[in-house]
Write a protein that holds these residues in place. Structure first.
Motif, PDB file in Angstrom:
ATOM      1  N   LEU A   5       0.873  -1.165   0.000  1.00 53.34           N
ATOM      2  CA  LEU A   5       0.000   0.000   0.000  1.00 53.34           C
ATOM      3  C   LEU A   5       0.911   1.217   0.000  1.00 53.34           C
ATOM      4  O   LEU A   5       1.689   1.411   0.929  1.00 53.34           O
ATOM      5  N   MET A   6       0.857   2.008  -1.059  1.00 51.90           N
ATOM      6  CA  MET A   6       1.763   3.138  -1.232  1.00 51.90           C
ATOM      7  C   MET A   6       0.999   4.448  -1.108  1.00 51.90           C
ATOM      8  O   MET A   6       0.078   4.702  -1.871  1.00 51.90           O
ATOM      9  N   MET A   7       1.409   5.259  -0.137  1.00 53.75           N
ATOM     10  CA  MET A   7       0.760   6.548   0.093  1.00 53.75           C
ATOM     11  C   MET A   7       1.468   7.602  -0.757  1.00 53.75           C
ATOM     12  O   MET A   7       2.655   7.859  -0.588  1.00 53.75           O
ATOM     13  N   ASN A   8       0.724   8.200  -1.670  1.00 53.41           N
ATOM     14  CA  ASN A   8       1.266   9.226  -2.553  1.00 53.41           C
ATOM     15  C   ASN A   8       0.825  10.600  -2.073  1.00 53.41           C
ATOM     16  O   ASN A   8      -0.340  10.819  -1.785  1.00 53.41           O
ATOM     17  N   ALA A   9       1.788  11.506  -1.974  1.00 50.18           N
ATOM     18  CA  ALA A   9       1.505  12.870  -1.524  1.00 50.18           C
ATOM     19  C   ALA A   9       1.717  13.834  -2.683  1.00 50.18           C
ATOM     20  O   ALA A   9       2.570  13.599  -3.538  1.00 50.18           O
ATOM     21  N   PRO A  10       0.954  14.927  -2.718  1.00 47.86           N
ATOM     22  CA  PRO A  10       1.144  15.903  -3.798  1.00 47.86           C
ATOM     23  C   PRO A  10       2.474  16.636  -3.663  1.00 47.86           C
ATOM     24  O   PRO A  10       2.897  16.977  -2.565  1.00 47.86           O
ATOM     25  N   GLN A  11       3.120  16.839  -4.778  1.00 51.90           N
ATOM     26  CA  GLN A  11       4.395  17.555  -4.828  1.00 51.90           C
ATOM     27  C   GLN A  11       4.143  19.054  -4.736  1.00 51.90           C
ATOM     28  O   GLN A  11       3.077  19.524  -5.101  1.00 51.90           O
ATOM     29  N   GLY A  12       5.078  19.796  -4.259  1.00 50.94           N
ATOM     30  CA  GLY A  12       4.961  21.253  -4.244  1.00 50.94           C
ATOM     31  C   GLY A  12       4.451  21.771  -2.922  1.00 50.94           C
ATOM     32  O   GLY A  12       4.323  21.052  -1.949  1.00 50.94           O
ATOM     33  N   LEU A  84       6.076   9.328  -3.537  1.00 53.03           N
ATOM     34  CA  LEU A  84       5.807   8.269  -2.585  1.00 53.03           C
ATOM     35  C   LEU A  84       6.245   8.738  -1.214  1.00 53.03           C
ATOM     36  O   LEU A  84       7.421   8.974  -0.970  1.00 53.03           O
ATOM     37  N   ALA A  85       5.282   8.898  -0.300  1.00 55.28           N
ATOM     38  CA  ALA A  85       5.569   9.408   1.034  1.00 55.28           C
ATOM     39  C   ALA A  85       5.836   8.287   2.038  1.00 55.28           C
ATOM     40  O   ALA A  85       6.511   8.502   3.038  1.00 55.28           O
ATOM     41  N   GLY A  86       5.306   7.119   1.784  1.00 51.24           N
ATOM     42  CA  GLY A  86       5.494   5.991   2.682  1.00 51.24           C
ATOM     43  C   GLY A  86       4.750   4.784   2.163  1.00 51.24           C
ATOM     44  O   GLY A  86       4.016   4.862   1.173  1.00 51.24           O
ATOM     45  N   TYR A  87       4.945   3.652   2.835  1.00 53.10           N
ATOM     46  CA  TYR A  87       4.303   2.431   2.375  1.00 53.10           C
ATOM     47  C   TYR A  87       4.070   1.463   3.525  1.00 53.10           C
ATOM     48  O   TYR A  87       4.672   1.565   4.587  1.00 53.10           O
ATOM     49  N   TRP A  88       3.167   0.530   3.291  1.00 48.31           N
ATOM     50  CA  TRP A  88       2.914  -0.598   4.172  1.00 48.31           C
ATOM     51  C   TRP A  88       2.935  -1.843   3.309  1.00 48.31           C
ATOM     52  O   TRP A  88       2.506  -1.817   2.165  1.00 48.31           O
ATOM     53  N   ILE A  89       3.397  -2.934   3.861  1.00 48.34           N
ATOM     54  CA  ILE A  89       3.219  -4.242   3.236  1.00 48.34           C
ATOM     55  C   ILE A  89       2.374  -5.042   4.213  1.00 48.34           C
ATOM     56  O   ILE A  89       2.718  -5.154   5.395  1.00 48.34           O
ATOM     57  N   VAL A  90       1.251  -5.543   3.719  1.00 50.05           N
ATOM     58  CA  VAL A  90       0.329  -6.288   4.566  1.00 50.05           C
ATOM     59  C   VAL A  90       0.115  -7.675   3.984  1.00 50.05           C
ATOM     60  O   VAL A  90       0.234  -7.883   2.772  1.00 50.05           O
ATOM     61  N   HIS A  91      -0.186  -8.620   4.853  1.00 47.38           N
ATOM     62  CA  HIS A  91      -0.479  -9.993   4.444  1.00 47.38           C
ATOM     63  C   HIS A  91      -1.915 -10.279   4.834  1.00 47.38           C
ATOM     64  O   HIS A  91      -2.236 -10.340   6.023  1.00 47.38           O
ATOM     65  N   VAL A  92      -2.787 -10.387   3.831  1.00 50.26           N
ATOM     66  CA  VAL A  92      -4.219 -10.574   4.047  1.00 50.26           C
ATOM     67  C   VAL A  92      -4.721 -11.685   3.132  1.00 50.26           C
ATOM     68  O   VAL A  92      -4.000 -12.153   2.249  1.00 50.26           O
ATOM     69  N   ALA A 105      -5.840   4.020   6.104  1.00 50.58           N
ATOM     70  CA  ALA A 105      -4.620   4.834   6.026  1.00 50.58           C
ATOM     71  C   ALA A 105      -4.911   6.181   5.368  1.00 50.58           C
ATOM     72  O   ALA A 105      -4.373   7.216   5.776  1.00 50.58           O
ATOM     73  N   SER A 106      -5.761   6.190   4.366  1.00 52.30           N
ATOM     74  CA  SER A 106      -6.097   7.398   3.629  1.00 52.30           C
ATOM     75  C   SER A 106      -6.737   8.459   4.518  1.00 52.30           C
ATOM     76  O   SER A 106      -6.629   9.653   4.244  1.00 52.30           O
ATOM     77  N   ALA A 107      -7.366   8.022   5.590  1.00 55.67           N
ATOM     78  CA  ALA A 107      -8.090   8.934   6.475  1.00 55.67           C
ATOM     79  C   ALA A 107      -7.195   9.613   7.516  1.00 55.67           C
ATOM     80  O   ALA A 107      -7.690  10.276   8.416  1.00 55.67           O
ATOM     81  N   PRO A 115      -9.488  14.753   7.688  1.00 57.97           N
ATOM     82  CA  PRO A 115      -8.874  13.615   6.996  1.00 57.97           C
ATOM     83  C   PRO A 115      -8.280  14.050   5.654  1.00 57.97           C
ATOM     84  O   PRO A 115      -8.905  14.794   4.899  1.00 57.97           O
ATOM     85  N   LEU A 116      -7.063  13.592   5.387  1.00 57.90           N
ATOM     86  CA  LEU A 116      -6.391  13.966   4.145  1.00 57.90           C
ATOM     87  C   LEU A 116      -6.982  13.261   2.919  1.00 57.90           C
ATOM     88  O   LEU A 116      -6.905  13.771   1.814  1.00 57.90           O
ATOM     89  N   ASN A 117      -7.530  12.071   3.121  1.00 52.49           N
ATOM     90  CA  ASN A 117      -8.029  11.266   1.997  1.00 52.49           C
ATOM     91  C   ASN A 117      -6.962  11.122   0.909  1.00 52.49           C
ATOM     92  O   ASN A 117      -7.227  11.294  -0.276  1.00 52.49           O
ATOM     93  N   MET A 118      -5.734  10.811   1.372  1.00 52.61           N
ATOM     94  CA  MET A 118      -4.607  10.641   0.458  1.00 52.61           C
ATOM     95  C   MET A 118      -4.831   9.427  -0.436  1.00 52.61           C
ATOM     96  O   MET A 118      -5.376   8.424   0.020  1.00 52.61           O
ATOM     97  N   PRO A 119      -4.417   9.505  -1.699  1.00 51.76           N
ATOM     98  CA  PRO A 119      -4.533   8.322  -2.546  1.00 51.76           C
ATOM     99  C   PRO A 119      -3.529   7.256  -2.078  1.00 51.76           C
ATOM    100  O   PRO A 119      -2.369   7.552  -1.824  1.00 51.76           O
ATOM    101  N   ILE A 120      -4.018   6.048  -1.939  1.00 54.05           N
ATOM    102  CA  ILE A 120      -3.183   4.922  -1.547  1.00 54.05           C
ATOM    103  C   ILE A 120      -3.222   3.912  -2.696  1.00 54.05           C
ATOM    104  O   ILE A 120      -4.282   3.350  -3.000  1.00 54.05           O
TER     105      ILE A 120
END
Length: 133
Positions: A5-12, A84-92, A105-107, A115-120
């Motif tokens: 799960l990759m959290m993407n943040a806006p540049q700038g 890419l601001a950060g990431y998680w690796i999950v086993h589900v 995570a997006s919340a 809540p940022l509602n960041m795209p993950i």
């Protein structure tokens, strides 16, 4: 199944992600949310790993140069609109479980606790290449 799960943040410097405009309490709330979120995933038994990343100004692009020596340039490229601001690796067990975790995570809270509602981005991490019969 493993998923990244990759959290993407806006540049700038625009929008709610410009951390330089956040108050100390807003930053503390955001980091606290992430720490609690990671603890919860660990307690649920699904967390494989998670990390936040340094800002893009500290990133480098590396290619193999002459004789295999590293050829290092600044990166990512200026036209990048997100990073890419950060990431998680999950086993589900199912992709839907990974999507539900990504929504949590997006919340993460941003300025004013909103809540940022960041795209993950959610991508499966295959166990290996397919084996031919």
């Amino acid at each position: 199944m493993k998923f990244m799960l990759m959290m993407n943040a806006p540049q700038g410097s625009s929008g709610d992600w410009d951390l330089t405009k956040w108050t100390h309490d807003e930053l503390k709330a955001h980091i606290g949310f992430m720490q609690q979120f990671n603890r919860a995933l660990k307690e649920e038994g699904v967390l494989v790993g998670a990390e936040g990343l340094a800002p893009p100004k500290d990133a480098r692009i590396v290619r193999a140069g002459a004789g295999g020596a590293p050829e290092v340039t600044d990166g990512p490229f200026a036209e990048t609109k997100e990073f890419l601001a950060g990431y998680w690796i999950v086993h589900v067990d199912t992709p839907e479980q990974a999507y539900a975790i990504a929504a949590r995570a997006s919340a993460a809270p941003g300025r004013g606790g909103k809540p940022l509602n960041m795209p993950i981005e959610v991508r499966e991490v295959p166990s290996g290449p397919p084996v031919e019969p």
